[in-house]
Write a protein that holds these residues in place. Structure first.
Motif, PDB file in Angstrom:
ATOM      1  N   UNK A  57       0.828  -1.202   0.000  1.00  0.00           N
ATOM      2  CA  UNK A  57       0.000   0.000   0.000  1.00  0.00           C
ATOM      3  C   UNK A  57       0.865   1.256   0.000  1.00  0.00           C
ATOM      4  N   UNK A  58       1.840   1.319   0.899  1.00  0.00           N
ATOM      5  CA  UNK A  58       2.675   2.516   1.002  1.00  0.00           C
ATOM      6  C   UNK A  58       3.488   2.730  -0.274  1.00  0.00           C
ATOM      7  N   UNK A  59       4.024   1.645  -0.831  1.00  0.00           N
ATOM      8  CA  UNK A  59       4.821   1.779  -2.052  1.00  0.00           C
ATOM      9  C   UNK A  59       3.937   2.256  -3.214  1.00  0.00           C
ATOM     10  N   UNK A  60       2.764   1.651  -3.357  1.00  0.00           N
ATOM     11  CA  UNK A  60       1.863   2.061  -4.441  1.00  0.00           C
ATOM     12  C   UNK A  60       1.405   3.501  -4.291  1.00  0.00           C
ATOM     13  N   UNK A  61       1.065   3.897  -3.050  1.00  0.00           N
ATOM     14  CA  UNK A  61       0.608   5.272  -2.808  1.00  0.00           C
ATOM     15  C   UNK A  61       1.732   6.273  -3.052  1.00  0.00           C
ATOM     16  N   UNK A  62       2.972   5.919  -2.660  1.00  0.00           N
ATOM     17  CA  UNK A  62       4.104   6.822  -2.872  1.00  0.00           C
ATOM     18  C   UNK A  62       4.380   6.988  -4.366  1.00  0.00           C
ATOM     19  N   UNK A  79       0.355  -2.374  -6.816  1.00  0.00           N
ATOM     20  CA  UNK A  79      -0.920  -2.567  -6.131  1.00  0.00           C
ATOM     21  C   UNK A  79      -1.634  -3.824  -6.605  1.00  0.00           C
ATOM     22  N   UNK A  80      -1.520  -4.149  -7.893  1.00  0.00           N
ATOM     23  CA  UNK A  80      -2.114  -5.401  -8.374  1.00  0.00           C
ATOM     24  C   UNK A  80      -1.434  -6.603  -7.739  1.00  0.00           C
TER      25      UNK A  80
END
Length: 292
Positions: free
Chosen positions: A43-48, A62-63
Motif C-alpha cells: 500500500x505505502x509503495x503504491x501510494x508513494x 498494487x495489483x
C-alpha cells in the motif's frame, strides 16, 4: 516481524502522510523477508509511486498486493486513482466498483469514483456520487474539493469558489485546495486572491509545471499594467469592440464628429496597447520566474 522492521514500516507510513513519498520509498527499500510483502508495504509503495506520478509502476505494485492479500479497500482506492491518472478509465471504474461492492458507503471510494466520472465527462453522475459521500462525511475536505471540481465541470463558478474556500479552510497549506481556490478566484474576477493561491501552490510544488504556469498567468492578469484591459477580462472582447463602435457612430449621429474622432483615436491606441502589453509582460514574468 522484528521491531526494527516494524519501525521502518511505520516510518514509511509517516513520510507518506506528511507528503514526502520519496522518503517513503527509501524506507521501504530496506525491507526484506515477510516485511517486504506485508500488505502495508504494498500500500505505502503504491501510494508513494502514485504521489510521484509514477502511476504505471503504482498499478503493478498494487495489483501484486491485491493478488497477495486479496481485496483491501485502501489498495483498491489508490489503484483506481492510479489507473485514472493513466487514462485507463474502465479499469479505474472496475477498481472503485470492486471496493464499493465491499463497502458501498466508503466516502473515499465514492469520491474516487466521482473523479473517474469527471474525467469521462459525466459531471452529473459525479455530482450524485459526491453528495452521497457527503452524507457519510459532511465535514470532509475531500468532499469540499470534489464539490468544487464538480461545480467547475458544470460551469458553476460561484459554487466552485464557495466549495474551494471550504476546502481551503480545512488545510490552508494544501496545494490541491490552493489550486482549486486559485482557479475559482480567477473565474469569479478576484485575480489578486487567484494569484496568491496559485503562487502558494506553486511554491509548495516546485516541480509542477502546470501550477507554475497558472501562477505566472495569474500574476500577468493581476499586474497593474493590465488594469486598463479589465473590460476584455470581464466581458467577451467582441462585446467590447461592438460597444466601442456603437459609441463612435452614436457620437457622429449626434453631430459630435470631433469628439467621435478623438474617441476613435483613443480606442485605436487602446487596441494597440492590448496587443502589445500582454506579450511583453508575459515575457518579463516568464524570465523572472524562470519559465519558457
Amino acid at each position: 516481524m522484528n521491531e526494527p522492521t516494524e519501525a521502518r514500516l511505520q516510518m514509511a507510513g509517516h513520510w507518506l502522510r506528511i507528503g514526502h513519498p520519496e522518503r517513503t520509498l527509501d524506507e521501504l527499500r530496506g525491507l526484506w523477508g515477510d516485511a517486504a510483502v506485508d500488505y502495508r508495504a504494498y500500500l505505502f509503495r503504491g501510494a508513494a509511486l502514485h504521489a510521484l506520478d509514477r502511476n504505471a509502476e503504482a498499478v503493478d505494485v498494487l495489483k501484486d498486493g491485491l493478488a497477495q492479500h486479496g481485496p483491501f479497500l485502501p489498495m483498491l482506492h489508490v489503484l483506481g486513482s492510479s489507473l485514472r491518472a493513466e487514462g485507463r478509465l474502465p479499469e479505474a471504474e472496475a477498481a472503485f466498483l470492486q471496493g464499493l461492492s465491499l463497502d458501498p458507503n466508503d466516502p473515499d471510494l465514492l469520491i474516487g469514483y466521482a473523479h473517474v466520472c469527471l474525467t469521462a465527462g459525466q459531471a452529473e453522475k459525479a455530482s450524485a456520487l459526491v453528495e452521497r459521500a457527503a452524507s457519510y462525511a459532511p465535514e470532509s475536505a475531500a468532499v469540499s474539493a470534489a464539490r468544487a471540481q464538480v461545480a467547475f465541470a458544470l460551469g458553476k463558478d460561484r459554487d466552485m469558489h464557495r466549495h474551494s474556500t471550504e476546502a481551503l479552510s480545512h488545510d490552508p497549506e494544501d496545494p490541491g485546495a490552493r489550486a482549486l481556490h486559485g482557479t475559482s478566484s480567477m473565474l469569479t474576477g478576484d485575480s489578486r486572491s487567484g494569484y496568491t493561491s496559485f503562487a502558494s501552490a506553486a511554491a509548495s510544488q516546485p516541480g509542477d509545471a502546470d501550477l507554475r504556469a497558472a501562477a505566472r498567468e495569474a500574476k500577468l492578469i493581476n499586474h497593474p499594467l493590465m488594469r486598463p484591459l479589465r473590460p476584455f477580462q470581464r466581458f467577451n472582447p467582441l462585446v467590447v469592440w461592438i460597444a466601442a463602435v456603437a459609441v463612435i457612430y452614436g457620437l457622429r449621429i449626434a453631430g459630435l464628429a470631433p469628439l467621435a474622432f478623438i474617441f476613435a483615436i483613443g480606442w485605436f491606441g487602446f487596441c494597440i496597447y492590448s496587443w502589445v502589453a500582454p506579450p511583453l509582460l508575459r515575457r518579463w514574468i516568464n524570465r523572472r520566474w524562470g519559465g519558457a
